[in-house]
Design an enzyme around this catalytic site. Structure first.
Site, PDB file in Angstrom:
ATOM      1  N   THR A  82       0.871  -1.170   0.000  1.00  0.00           N
ATOM      2  CA  THR A  82       0.000   0.000   0.000  1.00  0.00           C
ATOM      3  C   THR A  82       0.907   1.218   0.000  1.00  0.00           C
ATOM      4  O   THR A  82       1.845   1.312   0.790  1.00  0.00           O
ATOM      5  CB  THR A  82      -0.958   0.006   1.203  1.00  0.00           C
ATOM      6  OG1 THR A  82      -1.787   1.169   1.137  1.00  0.00           O
ATOM      7  CG2 THR A  82      -0.229  -0.018   2.524  1.00  0.00           C
ATOM      8  N   ALA A 148      -9.620  -0.873  -6.904  1.00  0.00           N
ATOM      9  CA  ALA A 148      -9.760  -1.675  -8.116  1.00  0.00           C
ATOM     10  C   ALA A 148     -11.073  -2.447  -8.107  1.00  0.00           C
ATOM     11  O   ALA A 148     -11.653  -2.702  -9.168  1.00  0.00           O
ATOM     12  CB  ALA A 148      -8.582  -2.639  -8.244  1.00  0.00           C
ATOM     13  N   SER A 149     -11.553  -2.823  -6.934  1.00  0.00           N
ATOM     14  CA  SER A 149     -12.852  -3.496  -6.832  1.00  0.00           C
ATOM     15  C   SER A 149     -13.965  -2.571  -7.329  1.00  0.00           C
ATOM     16  O   SER A 149     -14.892  -3.005  -8.023  1.00  0.00           O
ATOM     17  CB  SER A 149     -13.124  -3.904  -5.384  1.00  0.00           C
ATOM     18  OG  SER A 149     -12.107  -4.735  -4.891  1.00  0.00           O
ATOM     19  N   HIS A 192      -9.153 -11.838  -9.027  1.00  0.00           N
ATOM     20  CA  HIS A 192      -9.504 -11.386  -7.678  1.00  0.00           C
ATOM     21  C   HIS A 192     -10.977 -11.675  -7.409  1.00  0.00           C
ATOM     22  O   HIS A 192     -11.820 -11.624  -8.314  1.00  0.00           O
ATOM     23  CB  HIS A 192      -9.229  -9.889  -7.539  1.00  0.00           C
ATOM     24  CG  HIS A 192      -9.180  -9.420  -6.123  1.00  0.00           C
ATOM     25  ND1 HIS A 192     -10.305  -9.183  -5.377  1.00  0.00           N
ATOM     26  CD2 HIS A 192      -8.118  -9.146  -5.310  1.00  0.00           C
ATOM     27  CE1 HIS A 192      -9.960  -8.777  -4.160  1.00  0.00           C
ATOM     28  NE2 HIS A 192      -8.646  -8.750  -4.090  1.00  0.00           N
ATOM     29  N   ASP A 271      -7.663  -5.765 -15.314  1.00  0.00           N
ATOM     30  CA  ASP A 271      -7.345  -5.450 -13.924  1.00  0.00           C
ATOM     31  C   ASP A 271      -5.851  -5.646 -13.709  1.00  0.00           C
ATOM     32  O   ASP A 271      -5.356  -6.773 -13.707  1.00  0.00           O
ATOM     33  CB  ASP A 271      -8.159  -6.363 -13.002  1.00  0.00           C
ATOM     34  CG  ASP A 271      -7.762  -6.252 -11.539  1.00  0.00           C
ATOM     35  OD1 ASP A 271      -7.179  -5.216 -11.163  1.00  0.00           O
ATOM     36  OD2 ASP A 271      -8.027  -7.203 -10.774  1.00  0.00           O
ATOM     37  N   ASN A 300      -3.721   0.429  -9.509  1.00  0.00           N
ATOM     38  CA  ASN A 300      -3.742   1.206  -8.272  1.00  0.00           C
ATOM     39  C   ASN A 300      -2.403   1.886  -8.006  1.00  0.00           C
ATOM     40  O   ASN A 300      -1.473   1.238  -7.493  1.00  0.00           O
ATOM     41  CB  ASN A 300      -4.058   0.299  -7.070  1.00  0.00           C
ATOM     42  CG  ASN A 300      -5.479  -0.192  -7.051  1.00  0.00           C
ATOM     43  OD1 ASN A 300      -6.339   0.349  -7.726  1.00  0.00           O
ATOM     44  ND2 ASN A 300      -5.733  -1.224  -6.267  1.00  0.00           N
TER      45      ASN A 300
END
Length: 479
Positions: A82, A148-149, A192, A271, A300
């Protein structure tokens, strides 16, 4: 708190943040608290009278830090990174101070316009085709989503809307709900779980397709599913392809899948949540070959590009597909410039949005393209060095090759051995990793996550892993 009190408190907080991150290596990466720990440390109700800043500040270490998993520790190797950097933190301070809710251009023109330009900067930096960029004057453009979700759900909803409009135009006598019940989307067994969740939220079935021995979704598997579902009265409409899967950072072949999607009028969403940041480096852009066939692309910056959460970059080949799906335009949100500037409320699930593009602006200007490339290459190099160290111990095996900043390994033998090893490591709390399954093979994931990670940290993590392996298996033969 008045402005002068804020000035003093802000100085104190900045000093605390700097000390925290400069010394994060000394903190146990995983907390030892049990669920419900925090309620016991604070009152049952909010205070009737305001408290001093010092009393609040003192409770950070007493109440909060005991329950923090330190994601920016050099010993944190779970999930994926992150992002975190000083320039991004400064941007968030400014964003919070401005405090705009940028649902439309007029709500804060700088918020909208900087986002448009930053998404073009970022798109060019990773080598996206011009068709996705607003600066080309076409239909494409970029938008910052939360995750991203969220981007996947937005893409799926736009595809659903576009498909139903086309079907309804061709079959005006058909009921839209009946048509919608026949829709089917596709992801792979390495995609995912956000793909299946997006299907649940959108009310459409997501069929999970098997990957090959290299963990790639192949065109023949997709073709076969399309043929089978069409024969059974289903309507295929959406495909998720992944560049950098969560379990092993494997890459689907966009050049192979794209023509199948285009031929069958399926929306192709790519993705690249984690690995997309690596495309700032030209040597990794071969994974994007065929991306011009996609309808939407997402990665991301808040994972691996030194931008603090949340900042998920999404590009559309034709932004009208999303605007037409999400456009609800009450009079109180209208303004005189709607035809000449985007209103990003039409590009996302929420109405409101923060001034997130400031983080991209500050980070890209502070590091420069070369600085970002250097950072990505260093993290990949550290993963390769970890692989080399652990491979010297013949008790370990690597079911897949290291990919980007991720190394997947396991103890040779039954899955239970690697499960026991990971349990011991995480209970010790000095290093944190998570498992995954590659088909039926249990693996442990070692991801280089922190910007503070150095070779000495990787060496220490490798020794910690080997130390706990000694409790499971006999001492190794050294190669």
């Amino acid at each position: 708190m008045d402005s002068e009190q804020f000035r003093a408190a802000a100085h104190q907080m900045v000093d605390y943040v700097i000390d925290y991150l400069d010394n994060i290596r000394n903190r146990r990466v995983l907390p030892t608290v049990e669920p419900g720990y925090l309620r016991k440390l604070i009152p049952e109700e909010a205070p009737e009278q305001g408290e001093t800043w010092q009393s609040i500040f003192q409770d950070i270490e007493r109440v909060i830090m005991p329950g923090v998993t330190h994601w920016h520790s050099p010993n944190f190797h779970a999930y994926y990174p992150t992002g975190n950097s000083w320039p991004a933190m400064l941007a968030d301070i400014l964003s919070d101070a401005i405090g705009c809710v940028g649902f439309s251009w007029i709500a804060s023109p700088a918020c909208t316009e900087l986002e448009v330009v930053m998404m073009d900067w970022l798109g060019k930096l990773i080598g996206l085709p011009p068709v996705f960029l607003a600066s080309t004057g076409g239909k494409g453009g970029g938008v910052i989503q939360g995750t991203a979700s969220e981007a996947m759900l937005v893409g799926l909803l736009a595809a659903r809307s576009k498909t139903l409009k086309r079907l309804k135009a061709d079959n005006p006598e058909k009921d839209e709900q009946t048509l919608a019940s026949r829709l089917v989307a596709y992801s792979s067994d390495q995609s995912h779980s956000a793909a299946e969740r997006a299907g649940l939220l959108a009310g459409v079935h997501v069929r999970v397709l098997p990957t090959d021995d290299q963990l790639h979704l192949r065109a023949d598997a997709l073709q076969s599913a399309i043929k089978e579902d069409t024969a059974n009265g289903k309507i295929p409409f959406f495909v998720v392809a992944t560049l950098g899967t969560t379990p092993s950072c494997s890459f689907d072949d966009i050049e192979e899948l794209g023509p199948v999607c285009n031929d069958h009028l399926l929306w192709l969403h790519v993705d690249a949540a984690y690995a997309g940041s690596a495309f700032v480096c030209e040597e990794h852009r071969h994974y994007m070959k065929g991306i011009e066939r996609a309808d939407s692309f997402n990665f991301n910056p808040h994972k691996w590009l030194l931008v603090n959460f949340d900042c998920s970059a999404m590009w559309l080949k034709d932004a009208n597909d999303i605007v037409s799906a999400f456009n609800v335009d009450p009079i109180f949100l209208k303004h005189d410039h709607q035809s000449s500037a985007p209103d990003f409320r039409h590009w996302q699930i929420p109405l409101g949005r923060r001034f997130r593009s400031l983080k991209l602006w500050f980070v890209m200007r502070s590091y420069g393209a070369q600085g970002l490339r250097d950072y990505i290459r260093k993290q990949i190099r550290l993963a390769e060095q970890f692989h080399h160290m652990l491979a010297a111990d013949d008790r370990f095996e690597f079911p897949v090759a290291p990919s980007m900043g991720l190394v997947c390994f396991r103890l040779k033998g039954e899955n239970s051995l690697s499960e026991a090893l990971l349990k011991r490591i995480n209970e010790a709390g000095q290093v944190y990793m998570i498992p995954a399954k590659l088909h039926e093979t249990y693996i442990i994931r070692f991801a280089v996550c922190s910007r503070f990670t150095e070779l000495s940290d990787v060496q220490a993590s490798c020794e910690e892993i080997r130390r706990h392996a000694n409790e499971t298996l006999p001492a190794p033969n050294q190669n």
